[in-house]
Write a protein that holds these residues in place. Structure first.
Motif, PDB file in Angstrom:
ATOM      1  N   UNK A 144       0.820  -1.217   0.000  1.00  0.00           N
ATOM      2  CA  UNK A 144       0.000   0.000   0.000  1.00  0.00           C
ATOM      3  C   UNK A 144       0.854   1.268   0.000  1.00  0.00           C
ATOM      4  N   UNK A 145       2.128   1.118  -0.327  1.00  0.00           N
ATOM      5  CA  UNK A 145       3.024   2.275  -0.275  1.00  0.00           C
ATOM      6  C   UNK A 145       3.329   2.812  -1.664  1.00  0.00           C
ATOM      7  N   UNK A 146       3.376   4.133  -1.757  1.00  0.00           N
ATOM      8  CA  UNK A 146       3.794   4.761  -3.007  1.00  0.00           C
ATOM      9  C   UNK A 146       5.294   4.988  -3.024  1.00  0.00           C
ATOM     10  N   UNK A 147       5.942   4.754  -1.894  1.00  0.00           N
ATOM     11  CA  UNK A 147       7.395   4.932  -1.837  1.00  0.00           C
ATOM     12  C   UNK A 147       8.058   3.950  -2.793  1.00  0.00           C
ATOM     13  N   UNK A 148       9.165   4.373  -3.407  1.00  0.00           N
ATOM     14  CA  UNK A 148       9.867   3.467  -4.318  1.00  0.00           C
ATOM     15  C   UNK A 148      10.384   2.238  -3.574  1.00  0.00           C
ATOM     16  N   UNK A 149      10.276   1.095  -4.222  1.00  0.00           N
ATOM     17  CA  UNK A 149      10.737  -0.146  -3.589  1.00  0.00           C
ATOM     18  C   UNK A 149      12.219  -0.039  -3.211  1.00  0.00           C
ATOM     19  N   UNK A 150      12.975   0.717  -4.000  1.00  0.00           N
ATOM     20  CA  UNK A 150      14.389   0.918  -3.695  1.00  0.00           C
ATOM     21  C   UNK A 150      14.607   1.629  -2.369  1.00  0.00           C
ATOM     22  N   UNK A 151      13.665   2.478  -1.992  1.00  0.00           N
ATOM     23  CA  UNK A 151      13.767   3.162  -0.701  1.00  0.00           C
ATOM     24  C   UNK A 151      13.240   2.269   0.424  1.00  0.00           C
ATOM     25  N   UNK A 152      12.198   1.524   0.138  1.00  0.00           N
ATOM     26  CA  UNK A 152      11.616   0.648   1.168  1.00  0.00           C
ATOM     27  C   UNK A 152      12.633  -0.396   1.624  1.00  0.00           C
ATOM     28  N   UNK A 153      13.377  -0.944   0.667  1.00  0.00           N
ATOM     29  CA  UNK A 153      14.360  -1.979   1.024  1.00  0.00           C
ATOM     30  C   UNK A 153      15.460  -1.433   1.943  1.00  0.00           C
ATOM     31  N   UNK A 154      15.708  -0.142   1.859  1.00  0.00           N
ATOM     32  CA  UNK A 154      16.758   0.468   2.690  1.00  0.00           C
ATOM     33  C   UNK A 154      16.203   0.983   4.016  1.00  0.00           C
ATOM     34  N   UNK A 155      14.904   0.902   4.179  1.00  0.00           N
ATOM     35  CA  UNK A 155      14.261   1.418   5.387  1.00  0.00           C
ATOM     36  C   UNK A 155      14.250   0.309   6.439  1.00  0.00           C
ATOM     37  N   UNK A 156      15.110   0.471   7.450  1.00  0.00           N
ATOM     38  CA  UNK A 156      15.308  -0.591   8.435  1.00  0.00           C
ATOM     39  C   UNK A 156      14.065  -0.865   9.276  1.00  0.00           C
ATOM     40  N   UNK A 157      13.122   0.057   9.247  1.00  0.00           N
ATOM     41  CA  UNK A 157      11.891  -0.183  10.001  1.00  0.00           C
ATOM     42  C   UNK A 157      10.902  -1.025   9.189  1.00  0.00           C
ATOM     43  N   UNK A 158      11.227  -1.279   7.939  1.00  0.00           N
ATOM     44  CA  UNK A 158      10.359  -2.096   7.077  1.00  0.00           C
ATOM     45  C   UNK A 158      10.949  -3.467   6.832  1.00  0.00           C
ATOM     46  N   UNK A 159      12.262  -3.499   6.658  1.00  0.00           N
ATOM     47  CA  UNK A 159      12.990  -4.762   6.511  1.00  0.00           C
ATOM     48  C   UNK A 159      14.408  -4.479   7.005  1.00  0.00           C
ATOM     49  N   UNK A 160      14.874  -5.298   7.936  1.00  0.00           N
ATOM     50  CA  UNK A 160      16.116  -4.967   8.646  1.00  0.00           C
ATOM     51  C   UNK A 160      17.283  -5.807   8.156  1.00  0.00           C
ATOM     52  N   UNK A 161      18.313  -5.139   7.687  1.00  0.00           N
ATOM     53  CA  UNK A 161      19.540  -5.844   7.327  1.00  0.00           C
ATOM     54  C   UNK A 161      19.977  -5.634   5.898  1.00  0.00           C
ATOM     55  N   UNK A 162      19.057  -5.214   5.032  1.00  0.00           N
ATOM     56  CA  UNK A 162      19.421  -4.960   3.638  1.00  0.00           C
ATOM     57  C   UNK A 162      20.148  -3.621   3.550  1.00  0.00           C
ATOM     58  N   UNK A 163      21.236  -3.577   2.823  1.00  0.00           N
ATOM     59  CA  UNK A 163      21.963  -2.337   2.580  1.00  0.00           C
ATOM     60  C   UNK A 163      22.042  -2.048   1.098  1.00  0.00           C
ATOM     61  N   UNK A 164      22.940  -1.146   0.739  1.00  0.00           N
ATOM     62  CA  UNK A 164      22.972  -0.634  -0.620  1.00  0.00           C
ATOM     63  C   UNK A 164      23.352  -1.692  -1.657  1.00  0.00           C
ATOM     64  N   UNK A 165      24.236  -2.605  -1.295  1.00  0.00           N
ATOM     65  CA  UNK A 165      24.651  -3.629  -2.250  1.00  0.00           C
ATOM     66  C   UNK A 165      23.517  -4.624  -2.488  1.00  0.00           C
ATOM     67  N   UNK A 166      22.987  -5.165  -1.398  1.00  0.00           N
ATOM     68  CA  UNK A 166      21.891  -6.127  -1.560  1.00  0.00           C
ATOM     69  C   UNK A 166      20.692  -5.492  -2.259  1.00  0.00           C
ATOM     70  N   UNK A 167      20.410  -4.240  -1.947  1.00  0.00           N
ATOM     71  CA  UNK A 167      19.297  -3.578  -2.616  1.00  0.00           C
ATOM     72  C   UNK A 167      19.463  -3.622  -4.130  1.00  0.00           C
ATOM     73  N   UNK A 168      20.624  -3.143  -4.584  1.00  0.00           N
ATOM     74  CA  UNK A 168      20.851  -3.080  -6.022  1.00  0.00           C
ATOM     75  C   UNK A 168      20.748  -4.467  -6.643  1.00  0.00           C
ATOM     76  N   UNK A 169      21.325  -5.427  -5.970  1.00  0.00           N
ATOM     77  CA  UNK A 169      21.435  -6.760  -6.547  1.00  0.00           C
ATOM     78  C   UNK A 169      20.114  -7.521  -6.562  1.00  0.00           C
TER      79      UNK A 169
END
Length: 271
Positions: A144-169
């Motif tokens: 239900x979010x309009x935020x870009x998935x690329x930002x959501x993956x980096x948001x530790x309150x939504x999913x914890x542990x993903x950083x910039x490398x894992x996000x891109x990959x």
DNA sequence: GCGGTATGCCTAA
DNA sequence: TAGGCCTACCGCG
């Protein structure tokens, strides 16, 4: 190094090296109050180590919890005891009978109460590396979010542990453009993304580094593979899959890497 | 020796 | 959105 895999691996290693024994705690740099944990004798028994997202918690006897967050620059060094003189920048040194762990450059190295740790944990989304992780909240929020998935993956309150490398990959591997609004990612795609993150983070814990390409470390010894060759798009100029151009741009002050041929853009329209 | 960069995140405005 | 903080390393001159 410091995405979730680094932290979970440190928890495992440090437990193995130091658990159940008196540990000499010091702060060569002086910026961590080691005496508050270890008392005047400078020693405390380590009961266990726990990781959640990018946070590490050391449980010492006497209900003392040391919280460590590596931030961008933090690093651990593991040495045989007795270890040589620490670098002057060493924030915390943990000395066990066999092993000595030095911590340099962390964003956080502090004593927490049980309650403070609880508050911190409550701010974190599910951690794909934890057995108790429930991705339901991550799915629900993203859907239900309009935020870009690329930002959501980096948001530790939504999913914890993903950083910039894992996000891109992971976005590349699932063929999702980072700018895609969360709500535009199909449910089954989102589940696949979670499962992929679980798998790659676990692999990262085992290999002690991020590898998102198949069988890479079996093909070549680890030292001979440059960092960018372990990835499809992160830090690269050309896409490892299709050879196309990798576009780099800033999203919330962090670099995003995307191959727009493999990851077609999805418009934020109706439907 | 200097400036830029990095796998992170917080706060002020 | 910009700036600050943490540290080490690399390329450049």
């Amino acid at each position: 190094m410091p995405e979730g895999h680094t932290i979970h691996r440190a928890a495992r290693d440090h437990e193995q090296d130091l658990r159940g024994q008196p540990v000499r705690i010091s702060s060569p740099q002086g910026r961590f109050d080691a005496e508050a944990v270890a008392g005047p004798e400078g020693e405390a028994r380590l009961l266990r180590v726990e990781a959640c997202g990018k946070h590490l918690f050391y449980f010492f006897e006497g209900e003392q919890i040391v919280h460590v967050h590596l931030g961008l620059f933090g690093k651990f060094k593991r040495r045989r005891s007795p270890a040589p003189e620490p670098r002057p920048t060493t924030r915390m040194r943990l000395e066990g009978a066999k092993w000595t762990i030095d911590l340099v450059g962390p964003t956080a190295c502090e004593l927490l109460t049980d309650e403070e740790m609880g508050e911190l944990m409550a701010r974190l989304g599910p951690d794909p590396l934890r057995d108790d992780a429930d991705p339901a909240a991550f799915y629900r929020y993203t859907a239900r979010s309009r935020a870009p998935i690329g930002a959501i993956l980096m948001d530790q309150s939504r999913i914890a542990g993903v950083g910039n490398v894992y996000r891109a990959e992971v976005l590349h591997l699932e063929g999702i453009h980072p700018d895609t609004p969360g709500s535009k990612v199909p449910a089954e795609k989102l589940q696949a993304l979670w499962l992929l993150i679980v798998g790659l983070l676990r692999r990262g814990v085992e290999e002690k580094r991020i590898v998102t390409t198949r069988g890479l470390t079996l093909e070549k010894p680890r030292e001979r593979v440059s960092r960018s060759e372990s990835f499809h798009v992160y830090g690269r100029k050309e896409c490892r899959s299709c050879g196309g151009e990798v576009v780099r741009y800033m999203l919330r002050a962090r670099s995003v890497y995307v191959c727009e041929a493999c990851q077609p853009r999805v418009e934020d329209g109706e439907g």
